[in-house]
Design a protein around this motif. Sequence first.
Motif, mmCIF file in Angstrom:
data_model
loop_
_atom_site.group_PDB
_atom_site.id
_atom_site.type_symbol
_atom_site.label_atom_id
_atom_site.label_comp_id
_atom_site.label_asym_id
_atom_site.label_seq_id
_atom_site.Cartn_x
_atom_site.Cartn_y
_atom_site.Cartn_z
ATOM 1 N N THR A 1 0.840 -1.203 0.000
ATOM 2 C CA THR A 1 0.000 0.000 0.000
ATOM 3 C C THR A 1 0.874 1.251 0.000
ATOM 4 O OG1 THR A 1 -1.596 -1.244 1.293
ATOM 5 C CG2 THR A 1 -1.912 1.130 1.205
ATOM 6 N N VAL B 1 1.245 4.300 -2.724
ATOM 7 C CA VAL B 1 1.008 5.698 -2.344
ATOM 8 C C VAL B 1 2.223 6.563 -2.685
ATOM 9 C CG1 VAL B 1 0.670 7.245 -0.375
ATOM 10 C CG2 VAL B 1 -0.702 5.182 -0.580
ATOM 11 N N LYS C 1 2.358 7.064 -6.435
ATOM 12 C CA LYS C 1 1.357 8.027 -6.879
ATOM 13 C C LYS C 1 1.748 9.449 -6.468
ATOM 14 C CE LYS C 1 -3.595 8.242 -7.369
ATOM 15 N NZ LYS C 1 -4.830 7.503 -7.185
ATOM 16 N N THR D 1 9.058 6.233 9.316
ATOM 17 C CA THR D 1 8.402 6.779 10.506
ATOM 18 C C THR D 1 9.436 7.189 11.548
ATOM 19 O OG1 THR D 1 8.280 4.654 11.605
ATOM 20 C CG2 THR D 1 6.438 5.256 10.201
ATOM 21 N N PRO E 1 3.843 10.541 8.556
ATOM 22 C CA PRO E 1 3.129 10.779 7.307
ATOM 23 C C PRO E 1 3.657 12.036 6.620
ATOM 24 C CG PRO E 1 1.804 11.543 9.150
ATOM 25 C CD PRO E 1 3.033 10.926 9.731
ATOM 26 N N GLN F 1 -2.835 13.808 14.181
ATOM 27 C CA GLN F 1 -1.985 14.272 13.078
ATOM 28 C C GLN F 1 -1.897 13.218 11.968
ATOM 29 O OE1 GLN F 1 2.139 14.091 13.805
ATOM 30 N NE2 GLN F 1 2.658 14.981 11.826
ATOM 31 N N VAL F 2 -1.720 11.945 12.369
ATOM 32 C CA VAL F 2 -1.575 10.877 11.374
ATOM 33 C C VAL F 2 -2.882 10.670 10.599
ATOM 34 C CG1 VAL F 2 -1.218 8.388 11.108
ATOM 35 C CG2 VAL F 2 0.309 9.706 12.580
ATOM 36 N N THR G 1 -3.332 13.676 8.208
ATOM 37 C CA THR G 1 -2.408 13.749 7.072
ATOM 38 C C THR G 1 -2.603 12.582 6.101
ATOM 39 O OG1 THR G 1 -0.813 14.736 8.595
ATOM 40 C CG2 THR G 1 0.022 14.057 6.457
ATOM 41 N N MET G 2 -2.773 11.376 6.647
ATOM 42 C CA MET G 2 -2.850 10.205 5.772
ATOM 43 C C MET G 2 -4.233 10.039 5.153
ATOM 44 S SD MET G 2 -0.635 7.300 7.870
ATOM 45 C CE MET G 2 -0.782 5.943 6.722
ATOM 46 N N PHE H 1 -6.478 6.752 1.392
ATOM 47 C CA PHE H 1 -5.021 6.856 1.457
ATOM 48 C C PHE H 1 -4.405 6.721 0.061
ATOM 49 C CE2 PHE H 1 -0.913 4.654 2.910
ATOM 50 C CZ PHE H 1 -0.284 5.854 3.176
ATOM 51 N N MET H 2 -4.994 5.810 -0.730
ATOM 52 C CA MET H 2 -4.442 5.545 -2.053
ATOM 53 C C MET H 2 -5.067 6.436 -3.125
ATOM 54 S SD MET H 2 -4.327 1.465 -1.586
ATOM 55 C CE MET H 2 -3.544 1.067 -3.110
ATOM 56 N N GLY H 3 -5.947 7.333 -2.699
ATOM 57 C CA GLY H 3 -6.563 8.265 -3.645
ATOM 58 C C GLY H 3 -7.480 7.587 -4.638
ATOM 59 N N LEU H 4 -8.207 6.564 -4.188
ATOM 60 C CA LEU H 4 -9.073 5.799 -5.103
ATOM 61 C C LEU H 4 -10.528 6.248 -5.027
ATOM 62 C CD1 LEU H 4 -7.584 2.241 -4.402
ATOM 63 C CD2 LEU H 4 -7.076 3.748 -6.313
ATOM 64 N N GLN I 1 -5.712 -5.482 1.359
ATOM 65 C CA GLN I 1 -5.155 -4.136 1.238
ATOM 66 C C GLN I 1 -5.440 -3.323 2.513
ATOM 67 O OE1 GLN I 1 -4.647 -2.829 -2.612
ATOM 68 N NE2 GLN I 1 -2.888 -2.260 -1.393
ATOM 69 N N ASP J 1 -3.067 -4.494 5.171
ATOM 70 C CA ASP J 1 -1.735 -3.932 4.910
ATOM 71 C C ASP J 1 -1.686 -2.460 5.343
ATOM 72 O OD1 ASP J 1 0.937 -4.181 3.739
ATOM 73 O OD2 ASP J 1 0.221 -2.812 2.201
ATOM 74 N N MET J 2 -2.774 -1.740 5.104
ATOM 75 C CA MET J 2 -2.836 -0.319 5.485
ATOM 76 C C MET J 2 -2.813 -0.172 7.011
ATOM 77 S SD MET J 2 -4.852 2.280 6.685
ATOM 78 C CE MET J 2 -6.469 1.512 6.699
ATOM 79 N N GLU K 1 0.646 -0.527 8.321
ATOM 80 C CA GLU K 1 1.408 0.706 8.075
ATOM 81 C C GLU K 1 0.970 1.809 9.036
ATOM 82 O OE1 GLU K 1 4.005 0.778 6.208
ATOM 83 O OE2 GLU K 1 4.398 2.903 6.512
ATOM 84 N N ASN L 1 2.617 1.299 12.286
ATOM 85 C CA ASN L 1 4.016 1.670 12.144
ATOM 86 C C ASN L 1 4.195 3.192 12.210
ATOM 87 O OD1 ASN L 1 6.761 1.134 11.538
ATOM 88 N ND2 ASN L 1 6.408 1.461 9.374
ATOM 89 N N VAL L 2 3.337 3.906 11.514
ATOM 90 C CA VAL L 2 3.455 5.368 11.466
ATOM 91 C C VAL L 2 3.108 5.983 12.830
ATOM 92 C CG1 VAL L 2 2.588 7.480 10.386
ATOM 93 C CG2 VAL L 2 3.018 5.473 8.981
ATOM 94 N N PRO M 1 5.133 -4.641 12.089
ATOM 95 C CA PRO M 1 3.726 -4.642 12.511
ATOM 96 C C PRO M 1 2.966 -5.844 11.980
ATOM 97 C CG PRO M 1 4.088 -3.058 10.739
ATOM 98 C CD PRO M 1 5.424 -3.615 11.078
#
Lengths: 128, 163
Positions: free
Chosen positions: A13, A17, A20, A87, A109, B15-16, B19-20, B72-75, B84, B87-88, B91, B94-95, B115
């Motif tokens: 993912t 991103v 893109k 991160t 991010p 914040q995360v 932003t994401m 997140f992926m702009g879809l 998916q 998986d997100m 992440e 992790n962030v 993670p």
Amino acid sequence: MAYNVLIVDDSQTMRKVIRKTVMLSGFDLGECWEAGNGQEALQVVQTQWIDLILADLNMPVMNGLEMLRELRKDALNGHIPVVFITTEGSEQRLEEARALGIQGYVQKPFYPETIRDVLTRVMEVSGA
Amino acid sequence: MLEKIERVAQGVVAQVFGTMFFTFLESLEDRPREPSAPVPYIWGEIGFQGPLTGRLALFLPLQRAQKMASQFMGLEDEEVPESQAIDMVKELCNVVCGNLSTQLDRKAIWHLSLPSARRVSFQEMKNDKEAHGLTLRFFAEGDPVELRLDWTQESCQEEPEKP
């Protein structure tokens, strides 16, 4: 001039991103390659022309710092600029990465403009 | 220390998510926790080691995770597969953990584990009755999101309060 970029991150993912974001940022992107860890990235570098590597730090099999160490030993490809997109933001970890010669760092991010600004600066400095 | 961790964690999560996913969080404290119908959840977690050692876990409904992955992926409103979304969430853990640890102590070296995330039932999430060091609950566009943080060591240097 278009630049060939290799994106290294264990999250599919996040790779999508970043890809893109780079495309939308206005950065002159040529071919874009992906790898799920440092070891895969080193294999790609052996077979493809890569101008810039965007890599995560925390990855399975081979992490970003291990990849960077191995890359710098490579006489042919050791000069490729590396930007970490991660991160992690601890000063010591970044110092370690700088000592190994990273050209840039973006903390997740991120905003697309941050990526564009870092990539543009890195490619200007490297004279590619 | 708990107060500091709570304050930093709230700021990092906001914040995360902003932003994401362009998502603003509301506090869940005054709202009921139980969903109106049982829905599948995603349970994501990551370990951390440094001045504090412990585990950060995130829970959110699968459908919310799929929407967030899509954003997140702009879809636009395209539905993404469960894999998916999982998986997100990995992440996302992790962030959040990376930013939290750095903001707690930027000078220290923190080691984050890889993670993991999986689908769980709401009941399974509720059954995790361990005492948690810190639990934060939010609403993300109407869906509940929960963060649980546990730690076992406290050698983090507290910054003196500014006058």
